[in-house]
Design an enzyme around this catalytic site. Structure first.
Site, PDB file in Angstrom:
ATOM      1  N   ASN A 160       1.610  -1.953   6.321  1.00 27.85           N
ATOM      2  CA  ASN A 160       0.267  -2.110   6.890  1.00 27.85           C
ATOM      3  C   ASN A 160       0.416  -2.987   8.116  1.00 27.85           C
ATOM      4  O   ASN A 160       0.702  -4.180   8.016  1.00 27.85           O
ATOM      5  CB  ASN A 160      -0.685  -2.769   5.892  1.00 27.85           C
ATOM      6  N   GLU A 167      -1.235   1.638   6.634  1.00 27.92           N
ATOM      7  CA  GLU A 167      -2.488   1.248   7.307  1.00 27.92           C
ATOM      8  C   GLU A 167      -2.193   0.863   8.747  1.00 27.92           C
ATOM      9  O   GLU A 167      -1.227   0.142   9.029  1.00 27.92           O
ATOM     10  CB  GLU A 167      -3.156   0.041   6.633  1.00 27.92           C
ATOM     11  N   ARG A 209      -5.189   8.468   1.335  1.00 26.19           N
ATOM     12  CA  ARG A 209      -4.816   7.331   0.484  1.00 26.19           C
ATOM     13  C   ARG A 209      -6.075   6.603   0.025  1.00 26.19           C
ATOM     14  O   ARG A 209      -6.913   6.241   0.843  1.00 26.19           O
ATOM     15  CB  ARG A 209      -3.924   6.386   1.296  1.00 26.19           C
ATOM     16  N   TYR A 224      -1.168  -4.162  11.888  1.00 30.03           N
ATOM     17  CA  TYR A 224      -2.345  -4.190  12.752  1.00 30.03           C
ATOM     18  C   TYR A 224      -2.129  -4.905  14.075  1.00 30.03           C
ATOM     19  O   TYR A 224      -2.716  -4.549  15.081  1.00 30.03           O
ATOM     20  CB  TYR A 224      -3.513  -4.877  12.036  1.00 30.03           C
ATOM     21  N   GLU A 232      -0.798  -5.007  -0.118  1.00 33.75           N
ATOM     22  CA  GLU A 232      -0.785  -6.282   0.604  1.00 33.75           C
ATOM     23  C   GLU A 232      -0.795  -7.507  -0.296  1.00 33.75           C
ATOM     24  O   GLU A 232      -1.769  -8.276  -0.333  1.00 33.75           O
ATOM     25  CB  GLU A 232      -1.951  -6.354   1.591  1.00 33.75           C
ATOM     26  N   HIS A 288      -5.775  -2.487  -5.194  1.00 37.07           N
ATOM     27  CA  HIS A 288      -6.229  -2.950  -3.871  1.00 37.07           C
ATOM     28  C   HIS A 288      -7.234  -4.080  -4.114  1.00 37.07           C
ATOM     29  O   HIS A 288      -8.405  -3.975  -3.781  1.00 37.07           O
ATOM     30  CB  HIS A 288      -6.826  -1.781  -3.076  1.00 37.07           C
TER      31      HIS A 288
END
Ligand code: GBH
Length: 565
Positions: free
Chosen positions: A399, A468, A168, A401, A260, A214
């Site tokens: 995404n 992600e 990606r 984390y 995002e 992005h």
């Protein structure tokens, strides 16, 4: 930091020269080429096993050229790749479906460099870094970054070595359209660059997953109307998307519209830690920006579905391409599991992040909690817009984390100029969690809980790709990075958590992309935070696989059967 500008080209050419010199030598020694690395690095007693493993691993696909290149290039540490993979485990059962997508990700400004080359003009990130270097921890910028723009061919070979089947990356808007909008001539050099990248990936059977945005808004569009603050950007972004679909659509089957939106809105327009660095009207701007991002997403998906998807890449597997959005979603646990208030604080917290940009797509409007707390500061969709948004994603890119513990504040907060105050929760530590060097909690269970939350909330059996997930570790030098056991442990635990969501929760997770393929420009932290599976020396641009890269190669090879074993 980047003191490499003049010497850098020399360094690269130097590699190329070495390569050519070695080519002759290797051609002469062709019969032993497949074992060429073993002769240097592997004990005689294990040489045969390794040779067989390597041959099985790359059966037929790893050409002599790659090995030759690896041996000759100073950018790669060959010996790591001779470590036998865990072939004895490959028969173990995997929790992941056979067609599970394993990938890694990057983004244009974070890796490409060549910021002013071949007609590319500034984006808001160039301006943010170069006009006010204090915005960035080490006062650096993406002028050179990993210089992927020049080194992409080598990088694709590294991907190949890692056994990556999916990659990606994002397209730099101003490389394609120097003025950002339809007044621009389409920049042939930009088109040519991405065509070469795509061709190289496809040639090595690596499926491209292309993100259109992005964060690198053309500076021209920010100057003329304020970028995402203005509705006009919807039309311009759609035009940019059209050019991309037209130019690359026959090579790309997986598109992500926007990466995002939450980060763009909050970091760019509330805290101001990201470009364009706005914090003047945090009560209004993030929500207006978010609104335009959503509408632009819907518009682009409509365009793709009507004019491109049915015609592109009909190559025997159902044809057409898919398009989705990547949203930021960190999990929130209630502090007191029995407190209704804390439970609703945790819910609200997720609605204010993932829900903000997912509810309109899967439910047709903003979360109720946002409307209740923000009132008319949160824009409204017309019926037509709502219809356009509903179902406007073939998949949800997640995404993910980290996680946090939250509670309901007892005292009403005064608005301190931040989205967090609108959300109205208190944040707490969980003593069981360690943190990584971003200060983010390492809480692998949050991955599973996030996936279950999404599945339940949207109740539509949607396909989720983890677009992600990754960790930043303290890696002051290449030696530390080569033993990034913490990153490996993080990735393994998070992937295990994905497996649990699939097996126990029945969540349809289609794939997982580790962030990031290599260390890169980590936004406001410059080159001081490393998320890569490859270590990048930002002075020499040398790439070195970390332990996690080797482990991830095994994981891909075994379709995750090694996870949790
Ligand atoms: C991503 O953003 C970006 O897409 C990528 O470009 C970047 O390099 C990468 O992550 C690493 O930073 O403490 O629970 O609130 C990251 C977005 C949003 C993820 C905030 C972590 C905070 C975790 N981040 N979130 S928590």
């Amino acid at each position: 930091m980047h003191n490499v500008t003049p010497s850098y080209n020399t360094a690269v050419n130097h590699n190329r020269i070495d390569y050519n010199q070695n080519q002759e030598e290797e051609t002469a020694a062709a019969p032993r080429c497949k074992c060429v690395t073993t002769q240097y690095y592997i004990l005689a007693s294990t040489a045969t096993v390794c040779c067989l493993t390597l041959m099985a691993l790359f059966s037929g696909t790893l050409s002599f050229d790659i090995l030759k290149w690896f041996k000759s290039s100073s950018s790669v540490k060959v010996e790591e790749y001779t470590t036998p993979i865990l072939s004895s485990q490959s028969s173990q059962s995997s929790s992941f479906p056979d067609n599970f997508v394993w990938g890694t990700g990057t983004s244009a400004y974070q890796i490409e460099g060549a910021a002013a080359e071949d007609g590319r003009t500034a984006s808001i990130w160039d301006t943010f870094c170069t006009e006010q270097p204090n915005n960035i921890l080490d006062k650096s910028n993406g002028d050179i970054a990993c210089d992927h723009y020049h080194l992409f061919e080598q990088d694709v070979l590294l991907m190949k070595e890692m056994g990556l089947k999916h990659y990606r990356f994002s397209i730099s808007w101003t490389r394609i359209l120097p003025h950002g909008d339809s007044r621009s001539e389409i920049n042939p050099a930009g088109i040519h660059y991405y065509n070469r990248l795509l061709d190289t990936l496809l040639q090595h059977n690596i499926e491209p997953w292309v993100t259109l945005h992005h964060w690198d808004v053309p500076q021209t569009l920010f100057d003329s109307y304020g970028g995402w603050m203005n509705r006009a950007i919807i039309q311009d972004f759609t035009y940019f998307a059209r050019v991309c679909f037209q130019s690359f659509g026959h090579k790309v089957k997986h598109w992500v519209t926007i990466n995002e939106s939450w980060t763009i809105a909050v970091n760019g327009y509330a805290s101001g830690v990201h470009a364009p660095g706005r914090f003047q009207r945090p009560d209004v701007e993030p929500y207006v920006v978010g609104h335009h991002l959503l509408l632009a997403h819907a518009q682009v998906v409509k365009l793709y579905r009507t004019e491109f998807a049915p015609y592109h890449r009909k190559d025997g597997d159902g044809g057409g391409g898919v398009i989705g959005i990547s949203n930021s979603g960190d999990y929130r646990y209630p502090k007191d599991l029995h407190s209704e208030d804390d439970i609703s604080a945790a819910e609200r917290s997720m609605e204010f992040q993932l829900g903000w940009f997912s509810d309109p797509i899967w439910k047709g409007d903003y979360p109720l909690s946002m409307r209740q707390r923000l009132g008319d500061r949160l824009p409204y969709f017309t019926d037509e817009e709502r219809e356009g948004l509903l179902g406007s994603s073939d998949f949800l890119g997640l995404n993910h984390y980290s996680s946090m513990v939250v509670s309901q504040p007892t005292e009403p907060k005064t608005f301190g100029g931040y989205w967090g105050n609108d959300m109205f929760v208190n944040i707490h530590d969980n003593p069981n969690w360690k943190t990584n060097c971003m200060g983010w909690n390492i809480a692998p269970e949050g991955m599973k809980d996030m996936l279950l939350w999404i599945d339940q909330r949207y109740n539509q059996n949607i396909t989720i790709y983890i677009t992600e997930n990754g960790s930043c570790e303290d890696e002051p030098n290449v030696e530390t990075a080569r033993h990034d056991i913490k990153r490996q442990t993080y990735l393994e635990a998070y992937i295990q958590s994905v497996a649990e969501a699939i097996v126990e929760g029945g969540v349809k997770v289609g794939g997982y992309f580790a962030w990031s393929f290599m260390d890169n420009f980590e936004w406001q932290f410059g080159y001081q935070r490393r998320f890569g599976l490859y270590y990048v020396d930002f002075d020499t641009l040398e790439r070195t696989p970390k332990q996690s890269a080797l482990w991830y190669r095994d994981t891909i090879k075994m379709n995750g059967a090694n996870i949790g074993k």
